[in-house]
Enzyme design. Sequence first.
Site: not given
Ligand code: DGL
Length: 261
Positions: A182, A8-9, A184, A71
């Site tokens: 997303c 993930d990011s 989060h 992600c």
């Molecule tokens: N992990 C990213 C997503 O699910 C959210 C955080 C980011 O913008 O990197 O899109």
Amino acid sequence: MRPIGVFDSGVGGLTVAKELIRQLPYEDIVYFGDIARVPYGIKSKETVIRFSIENILFLLKAQVKLICVACNTVSSVALPVIKNHFKVPIVGVINPGAREAVYATQNKRVGVIGTRGTIASRAYENEIKQLDPQVKVMALSCPLFVPFVEEGWVEGEVVLRVAREYLKPLKDSRVDTVILGCTHYPILKPVIRQVLGENVTLIDSAKQVAMEVKKILAQEGPLNKSRHSKHEFYVSDNPEWFSSLAQRFLGQPVRNVKKVK
Ligand code: DGL
């Protein structure tokens, strides 16, 4: 046995890791969070593809048998390209989430919320239209949700007001199903539920993607037979910051986070 790779990011992908651990408790997992370069949600397609390839190359060094792209932004903008690049099975979050939404909607009106990158890519929309062209999709980005969650503002008047503002178009368009597109957003489920009401089905892509991984491993194997599992966490920056946030996403403390690169 070879582990499942997850990337993930940043820290948000732990919501997907949590579901993988819940549904596949005997699998080893290697998680990589690219916290040095987060957020991906505002970056260009070319950049997200480049970062994703680098992340996959790191996971391949750990001999992973399957890669789960936690992600949503990567899954939206980079998945077709990275799938072509590598032999290892790669599972993204878009198709599982879209399928569940099409299955859940009664009035054929589905909402999608995500980062700017995810929404601009129209990936969920295209996937939903392929599955059922009759479904109307209302997609919008909620950029403040990610920093809210990372700062621990997951309830209270401020986040509720922001959620009301963001989600108003979804309420007005009478969607009966909303994809939390997303990593989060599952953390904000109570707030989103409060705004949209009990009658709207919230689709958590983490649950769906873990089910997809389970299905692929059951079909193509190998599932881990041992009754001991090992979970390893790597980041590209500041392991302490990652550890301090991890519990909120994973539901358990994460110690021994290692920094790479
Ligand atoms: N992990 C990213 C997503 O699910 C959210 C955080 C980011 O913008 O990197 O899109």
